[in-house]
Scaffold this motif. Structure first.
Motif, short mmCIF file in Angstrom:
data_model
loop_
_atom_site.label_atom_id
_atom_site.label_comp_id
_atom_site.label_asym_id
_atom_site.label_seq_id
_atom_site.Cartn_x
_atom_site.Cartn_y
_atom_site.Cartn_z
N SER A 17 0.84 -1.21 0.00
CA SER A 17 0.00 0.00 0.00
C SER A 17 0.87 1.25 0.00
O SER A 17 0.62 2.20 -0.76
CB SER A 17 -0.93 0.02 1.21
N ALA A 18 1.88 1.26 0.86
CA ALA A 18 2.77 2.42 0.94
C ALA A 18 3.54 2.62 -0.36
O ALA A 18 3.64 3.73 -0.88
CB ALA A 18 3.73 2.26 2.12
N ALA A 21 1.35 3.91 -3.28
CA ALA A 21 1.05 5.33 -3.12
C ALA A 21 2.24 6.19 -3.51
O ALA A 21 2.08 7.22 -4.18
CB ALA A 21 0.62 5.62 -1.69
N ARG A 25 2.48 8.99 -6.53
CA ARG A 25 2.84 10.40 -6.30
C ARG A 25 4.00 10.82 -7.21
O ARG A 25 4.00 11.92 -7.74
CB ARG A 25 3.23 10.64 -4.83
N LEU A 35 4.87 9.87 3.47
CA LEU A 35 3.51 9.33 3.57
C LEU A 35 3.48 8.37 4.75
O LEU A 35 4.45 7.67 5.01
CB LEU A 35 3.13 8.59 2.29
N PHE A 37 1.18 5.29 6.74
CA PHE A 37 0.10 4.31 6.66
C PHE A 37 0.06 3.55 7.98
O PHE A 37 1.09 3.34 8.60
CB PHE A 37 0.35 3.32 5.52
N GLU A 38 -1.15 3.13 8.36
CA GLU A 38 -1.27 2.31 9.56
C GLU A 38 -2.20 1.15 9.29
O GLU A 38 -3.16 1.27 8.53
CB GLU A 38 -1.76 3.14 10.75
N HIS A 46 -5.00 2.32 6.54
CA HIS A 46 -5.37 3.71 6.31
C HIS A 46 -4.13 4.53 5.99
O HIS A 46 -3.09 4.35 6.60
CB HIS A 46 -6.02 4.31 7.56
N ASN A 47 -4.30 5.46 5.05
CA ASN A 47 -3.29 6.47 4.77
C ASN A 47 -3.63 7.66 5.65
O ASN A 47 -4.78 8.10 5.67
CB ASN A 47 -3.32 6.85 3.29
#
Length: 140
Positions: A17-18, A21, A25, A35, A37-38, A46-47
């Motif tokens: 996910s990270a 993203a 970008r 950025l 993320f958790e 979630h970002n």
């Protein structure tokens, strides 16, 4: 998972996910600010958007400040893992800091940027070989 740790599949999803993203970008803007993320206790990633208004003393790095923001969320059990990804423009790489109670690695991802299209020019990121190293865990 009774020790609060997460499994490899969850770590892979968080890392992916990270990284996705960050690539988006770079392809859109050519750069980005770090950025965050958790991985929540519910299993959802979630970002996070951060508006950090704390005074800056010049000693802390950006990653230290972001880790400090995530630490109370980890301590309360709201999150099980976190990833902070930064863009290192000087050597064209990403650094993905992945943290959980049972995992703490910095993953370096080199990349190159090409341009395609004659009329509508567009950046295209190509990833290189990843490398990982153990790192201190300032979140969990």
């Amino acid at each position: 998972m009774g020790d609060g740790g997460i499994d490899q599949g969850q770590l892979d999803r968080l890392f992916t996910s990270a990284l996705e993203a960050a690539v988006a970008r770079i392809e859109k803007d050519g750069h980005f600010f770090p950025l965050m993320f958790e991985l929540r206790a519910s299993g959802v990633i979630h970002n996070l958007a951060v508006l950090d208004l704390a005074p800056i003393d010049g000693k802390e790095g950006v990653q230290d400040r972001l880790a400090a923001l995530l630490r109370p969320r980890a301590e309360s059990g709201l999150i099980h893992a976190a990833a902070i990804i930064t863009h290192r423009a000087s050597d064209k790489s990403f650094c993905v800091q992945v943290r959980a109670s049972n995992y703490s690695q910095d993953i370096e991802v080199p990349f190159s940027v090409g341009v395609e299209g004659l009329i509508k020019r567009r950046r295209r990121v190509t990833l290189g070989d990843f490398s990982a190293k153990e790192a201190a865990n300032a979140i969990f």
